[in-house]
Each structure stands twice: as structure tokens, then as C-alpha cells.
Design an enzyme around this catalytic site. Structure first.
Site, short mmCIF file in Angstrom:
data_model
loop_
_atom_site.label_atom_id
_atom_site.label_comp_id
_atom_site.label_asym_id
_atom_site.label_seq_id
_atom_site.Cartn_x
_atom_site.Cartn_y
_atom_site.Cartn_z
CG HIS A 1 -46.95 50.31 51.56
ND1 HIS A 1 -47.63 49.16 51.92
CD2 HIS A 1 -45.68 49.92 51.28
CE1 HIS A 1 -46.81 48.13 51.84
NE2 HIS A 1 -45.62 48.55 51.46
CG HIS B 1 -42.57 48.44 55.01
ND1 HIS B 1 -42.31 47.10 54.96
CD2 HIS B 1 -43.11 48.76 53.79
CE1 HIS B 1 -42.65 46.61 53.77
NE2 HIS B 1 -43.14 47.60 53.03
CB SER C 1 -50.47 49.90 54.56
OG SER C 1 -50.14 49.04 53.49
FE FE Z 1 -43.85 47.43 51.03
#
Ligand code: FE
Ligand code: PHE
Length: 288
Positions: free
Chosen positions: A141, A146, A206
């Protein structure tokens, strides 16, 4: 993901967070300890990466795809990334770096890292039986969702401002509202590009199912970003979002969140909370 988290009584308990918090430093950082990743972990990374890599063209925003190209010069898809390699690239791009952490952090620690342009990034990876669904953020993730966005100068500045704003919100009783802003931007935000919604939120980027749902599903409620509306709106942590906020540009996001929030927090106390699936007559449809 980023849940408002109370670590008291959770760290180190059986029902606690799953990361290993026993060896962290005072700022909650740990060493990545790359040798602890098994061949199963590496395979999980490659499979998650390959599946998601196919889906991002045409659904992720341009800044995301551009950064992924840079990261792929590091063989990003072949093995769990090494923090040192990524940090070299990230420092060049936006003067940010990733700080390896065991998992979710207390709010003040999280904000302090962001304010210093350090993104707390989880080191562990999900087990094969949780391939499709995890409750807490893992290394996939964080690195897939990010990290590419932090290569964008405006998102990088927004995140720093958010960290500074978080430390302030903690003093002003505004954390609930600020958490919603994070959720509806950094985790589940959409940006309009060439008239079409594209994902920049890590929770969307994600997730294979939510990426399609958020960007192209007919029934998804996509509304033009409105700061106060977003801060009034509750969110779901165990289902697709019911509402997505669409910005016109990262500059818009930065500018609209730049003013002092002190009075805004007080005004929000007197405004109604909105359910995650609320439809308001004032919502400006952001279309498909
Ligand atoms: Fe996050
Ligand atoms: N401008 C906000 C304040 O003064 C801080 C902030 C910036 C919050 C960017 C979120 C995002 O409190």
C-alpha cells in the site's frame, strides 16, 4: 491508509497492531532489515505489483504514472523496494524521504514526520491468505499507493503543510476534521485530467477493485472537491467509499487548504456531520 489510531493498549497486545513495535527508536522508526523478507513475501510483492501495474494506465493521474516510470528504473516491480534506493530518487525529486516504521503511528508522531518531509512507510508485507484485503496498511500500500505521489512537488508540499496543520489541529480539537481531509484526498482523492477523473489517492491506487470502482463505475458518487463538505463527511474503512471528491489540480488542493483552519474547526462543530453516502443538492457532480 491512515486511521486515527490510539496505540494505547494496542501495541504489543494480541489484539494490537500487527507490526513489530519492539525495536523502534523514539521517533518510531525501525530498520528495514531486508533479510527478513522471505521468498513468499517477495512473490506476494511481485504478484500484487503485476496485477496493479496493468490497471493504472488510464486510471491513475499523470503525475503518478510519471513517477512510477522513475521508480521502475530501480526494478520496482521485481522485489520489495529498498528504502535507501527509493530515498535517493525521492530526495532528488522533492527533498522528501521515507522513514521505515512498524505500522500505524500515534497522530503526533505521524504529523511530526510529515512536517519534516519524511513519509512513514510500513516495512511488513501481507501474508498470502490476505492477498486481497488487509486492515492495516502494508509495504505494498505504501510503496505502490503513496510513494509515487510524493514525487509530485505540489503533493509533497501539501503533505508537509498537512503535517504542520496536524500538530496545530491537535491543540485546537480539529483532528477529526483533518483526518477526513486526509482520507478524502491523500487516500481516496480523484483529480480531473482532460475532463476525466483520475486517481491520486493511495487507497484507490493500491486496490484493484476500488481503482475501477472509483474512476469508472456508473453509480459512484463523484463530487467536485469542497473543503468543508469533505471535512463534514464520515468515511467507511471496510468498504469502497460512497463519495469521492474530485479536485481540478494539485495547486487547487494546496491553495484551498492553505488558510488558517482555526475558525473553520469551530464552525465545523456547529455544522451537521454528513453520512458517507450523503447526496446534497449543493454537490457539484464531477461526472465521469
Ligand atoms: Fe495510506
Ligand atoms: N492550513 C491549515 C491550518 O492552518 C493546515 C493544513 C494545510 C491542513 C494543508 C491540511 C492541509 O490549520
Amino acid at each position: 491508509m491512515r486511521e486515527p489510531v490510539d496505540l494505547t493498549g494496542r501495541v504489543g497486545h494480541s489484539k494490537g497492531l500487527r507490526g513489530d513495535y519492539s525495536r523502534m527508536r523514539a521517533d518510531y522508526t525501525v530498520d528495514q532489515d531486508y533479510a527478513t523478507y522471505t521468498e513468499v513475501h517477495q512473490r506476494t510483492w511481485r504478484q500484487l505489483y503485476a496485477r496493479q501495474r496493468e490497471l493504472v494506465p488510464g486510471r491513475a493521474c499523470a503525475a503518478y504514472l510519471k513517477a512510477l516510470d522513475v521508480l521502475e528504473t530501480l526494478d520496482y516491480g521485481r522485489a520489495i523496494p529498498r528504502f535507501d534506493d527509493v530515498n535517493t530518487k525521492l530526495r532528488e525529486a522533492t527533498r522528501w524521504e521515507l522513514a521505515p516504521v512498524p505500522g500505524l503511528l500515534p497522530d503526533d508522531v505521524f504529523f511530526a514526520h510529515l512536517a519534516q518531509r519524511r513519509f512513514p512507510t510500513t516495512v511488513w508485507i501481507r501474508e498470502p491468505e490476505e492477498f486481497d484485503y488487509i486492515v492495516e496498511p502494508d509495504v505494498f500500500h505504501d510503496f505502490f499507493g503513496h510513494v509515487p505521489m510524493i514525487f509530485d512537488p505540489q503533493i509533497a508540499d501539501y503533505l508537509q503543510a498537512y503535517g504542520e496543520g496536524g500538530l496545530k489541529a491537535a491543540r485546537l480539537g480539529g483532528l477529526k476534521y483533518l483526518a477526513r481531509l486526509y482520507w478524502y484526498t491523500i487516500e481516496f482523492g480523484l483529480v480531473r485530467e482532460g475532463g476525466e477523473p483520475r486517481a491520486y489517492g493511495a487507497g484507490i491506487l493500491s486496490s484493484p477493485a476500488e481503482l475501477r470502482h472509483a474512476v469508472e463505475a456508473e453509480g459512484s458518487h463523484r463530487v467536485a472537491f469542497d473543503l468543508i463538505r469533505a471535512m463534514q463527511t464520515r468515511y467507511l474503512i471496510d468498504d469502497f467509499q460512497k463519495t469521492y471528491f474530485v479536485i481540478d489540480s494539485f495547486a487547487q488542493l494546496f491553495e484551498e487548504t492553505a488558510p488558517d483552519f482555526s475558525l473553520l474547526y469551530r464552525a465545523l462543530e456547529r455544522l451537521p456531520e454528513l453520512e458517507a453516502d450523503a447526496h446534497l443538492p449543493t454537490d457539484r457532480d464531477a461526472g465521469r
